[in-house]
Design a protein around this motif. Structure first.
Motif: not given
Length: 677
Positions: A256-268
């Protein structure tokens, strides 16, 4: 008529209401599939399987099923004293829910909770509900005598393959491997049934559930449950979002997606405002919305954006104090505020039937995680006026990352190719059937960006490839009568004996071809061998020296580059005449290869294919011609072998990745039958 005697009993620090019946407990009205599930479990136990799994979706009444199963299990004939049961859960919320349900269904049973410092069971009750985190701590497990147990129930059993669970379960069945090699398994007078229940009976992290459970004896998919109206229907909204998941790191362990890496894309800021505006447009009239976020910071920031728009949103996460968490969830259940935002805390075990909207503000590649998230909203709740549940997710439009799960993908459909509003499961199923039958008027079947099925390369990318004598002229042979050598990877070389070579290749920009000429000159300078400053040998040789490459042309098309190079050879190197020695039909090319050529090729074959016998290597070069030998040597001299090996290594990695991905997906597919270890 039943008569109840209400008694308040204090066991440790756990206070409960104990009701005893003057008659037998009232009969439980089970749904048909629940009854079938119990029959499957009992049949499997009678057949000798004592470690079994049950797969039921969220909202199907798993707790009711396993409590009812305990009521139907008797002490084994070889040990009549084994009358107690242990239920293992992974959160205090699940422990409270199970204990409360037992009191409701079988008020004459004694029930205790074993959890943390607050709840300490005696180990003598009819049923003990315990969190696994507590049982593996210190000596908390020692109070539960395996010889007195008739069954062990594992809730959220997809966790059971983890070392922490096996450390616990090995005490009740010596066949379950304990993570410590020094562990001495107990000798028990009877086999204790270990029965696991889960909505997502599959591991996406590769740990084998077969190490704990022998077989899955019953499975119901949530899509079936929706069709039969045991779960509420869902309405799907897919939002085309300006996000790019292509660069998000994928966790090598669980896929699955790494949460920290995913947050850079989603948490904007852009994405968070899109989430809130989408909810306001599609679901503002919904009474109870549960939102799933990537990490804690995402949870906080998205909550702030909801509040900026005047929406009463609150959040909960793992470090929220237990009492505060319980108060928040209870208030949400009571409808005191419309939006509850969480991060990985309400994925499992949250019994909140009034949820009528789920917002997936975190993409996932795990079917299990996806099912857990949307499962929070699929419980029936007619007393709150709930008729269906709105599922909102956000689709990546900048890249097509394989394996991302959404409701349409479960039907094999592409979210971007269907209407985003008003789709129910039944509608999606009908559309999927149309695609299967070949009617694509309304949609296109989902096509992920598949990785290659095998290693593919063109013949000329293999430096040792020689075209058969009756083979038709290749592309380069149709452009020139000279013996151009295709070295693969958009590189073409024309050797010119005694003068050098011309090389045509695609520029780094991939937009045009560049031609260069590298000349050779001969040197007859003496080679001197010296030892301790003294000349011991001197000999003169004639050896070629390559001069720096000189750019001679550039062209948009290969055909233009080859014709221009041929003209350069004829006008600049041979002063207006056509050299016959470099023709593809030159007589010398059909003559037998020289011993020097054979020796060179023999050594390279030995290095390339070390498993061949000496006779097999010699056979490969025995009948080779000068022309074919020259072609192979040219390819080797111009890097074909290096680039060919690199391509094979890259392709092997891609194939390994594909196999790993297929195995990950296969692990999440639940089937009735024996589990592999």
């Amino acid at each position: 008529m039943f008569t109840f005697l209400s008694v308040r009993v204090k066991l440790g620090t756990f206070i409960r209401t104990h009701a005893r019946l003057s008659s037998t407990a009232p009969a439980i009205s089970l749904r048909p599939y629940q009854e079938h599930c119990l029959e499957a479990c009992i049949d499997a136990l009678k057949a000798g399987s004592t470690r079994i799994g049950v797969s039921l979706p969220t909202g199907s009444g798993k707790t009711t099923v396993f409590i009812s199963l305990l009521s139907r299990l008797s002490a084994p004939s070889e040990n009549p004293n084994a009358t107690k049961s242990l239920i293992v859960v992974n959160t205090i919320e699940l422990a409270r829910q199970s204990a409360s349900q037992i009191n409701n269904l079988f008020p004459d049973w004694s029930v205790e909770i074993e959890q943390g410092s607050k709840y300490k069971a005696s180990g003598t009750s009819d049923v003990t509900v315990a969190t696994y985190q507590t049982l593996i701590r210190g000596d908390r497990l020692s109070k539960f005598d395996p010889t007195t147990l008739k069954a062990v129930i594992i809730d959220e059993a997809h966790h059971a393959a983890a070392p922490s669970y096996r450390k616990l379960l090995a005490h009740f069945d010596p066949a379950i491997p304990h993570p410590s090699k020094t562990f001495i398994p107990p000798r028990l007078p009877h086999k204790i049934p270990i029965i696991g229940f889960s909505a997502t009976f599959g591991r996406h992290d590769g740990l084998s559930l077969g190490s704990v459970f022998e077989r899955i004896v019953y499975h119901r998919d949530f899509l079936e449950m929706i069709k039969e109206q045991w779960l509420c229907d869902v309405r799907f909204t897919s939002v085309n979002a300006d996000i790019d998941l292509g660069k998000v790191v994928i966790n090598g362990r669980n896929g699955d997606f790494n949460p920290t890496s995913l947050a850079h894309v989603i948490n904007t800021e852009t994405m968070n405002h899109l989430v809130v505006k989408t909810w306001m447009h599609r679901a503002e009239t919904r009474k109870s919305t549960l939102v799933f976020c990537v990490n804690v910071e995402h949870t906080r920031m998205l909550t702030q954006v909801f509040r900026q728009y005047g929406i009463d949103a609150r959040y909960v996460y793992a470090d929220t104090p237990p009492m505060e968490r319980k108060a928040l969830v209870d208030a949400f259940k009571a409808g005191e505020f419309p939006v509850l935002i969480n991060c990985a805390i309400l994925t499992e075990g949250a019994d909140i039937p009034n949820i009528d909207c789920v917002v997936l503000a975190r993409p996932t590649r795990s079917r299990n995680v996806f099912a857990q998230m949307i499962g929070r909203g699929m419980r029936l709740s007619p007393n709150t006026g709930k008729t269906d549940c709105r599922i909102i997710d956000f689709v990546d439009t900048n890249s097509r990352v394989s394996g991302v799960i959404s409701l349409p993908t479960l039907f094999g459909l592409e979210p971007s190719e269907i209407e985003v509003e008003g789709n129910t499961c039944s509608a999606l199923k009908k559309r999927a059937q149309k695609a299967i039958e070949g009617d694509n008027s309304e949609l296109k079947p989902r096509v992920d960006l598949d990785l290659p099925q095998s290693v593919e390369y063109t013949d000329v990318e293999d430096p040792f490839y020689i075209a058969p004598a009756d083979d038709k002229p290749r592309h380069i042979a149709t452009l020139s009568s000279y013996a151009w050598v295709s070295c693969g990877f958009h590189r073409y070389v024309l050797p010119i004996p005694g003068r050098g070579f011309i090389r045509v290749e695609l520029d780094e920009s991939q937009e045009f071809f560049v031609g260069t000429f590298t000349s050779t000159r001969r040197s007859d300078e003496p080679e001197i061998e010296m030892i301790n400053g003294q000349i011991v040998a001197e000999k003169r040789t004639v050896r070629p020296q390559f001069m720096p490459a000189r750019r001679i042309l550039s062209a948009e098309r290969l055909s233009e580059a080859i014709r221009g190079s041929d003209t350069y050879v004829e006008t600049k190197l041979f002063h207006g005449r056509s050299p016959t020695s470099i023709l593809r039909t030159a007589k010398w090319r059909s003559a037998p290869a020289t011993e020097a050529q054979k020796s060179f090729l023999y050594k390279r074959i030995t290095r390339r294919e070390p498993d061949l016998t000496d006779e097999e290597r010699k056979a490969k070069v025995q009948n080779i011609t000068k022309g074919d030998a020259a072609t192979i040597i040219t390819r080797l001299q111009h890097g074909t072998q290096v680039r060919f090996k690199r391509k094979l290594r890259q392709a092997a990695k891609v194939l390994a990745l594909k196999e790993k991905e297929q195995a990950r997906i296969a692990r999440e597919v639940v089937k009735v039958g024996r589990l592999s270890v």
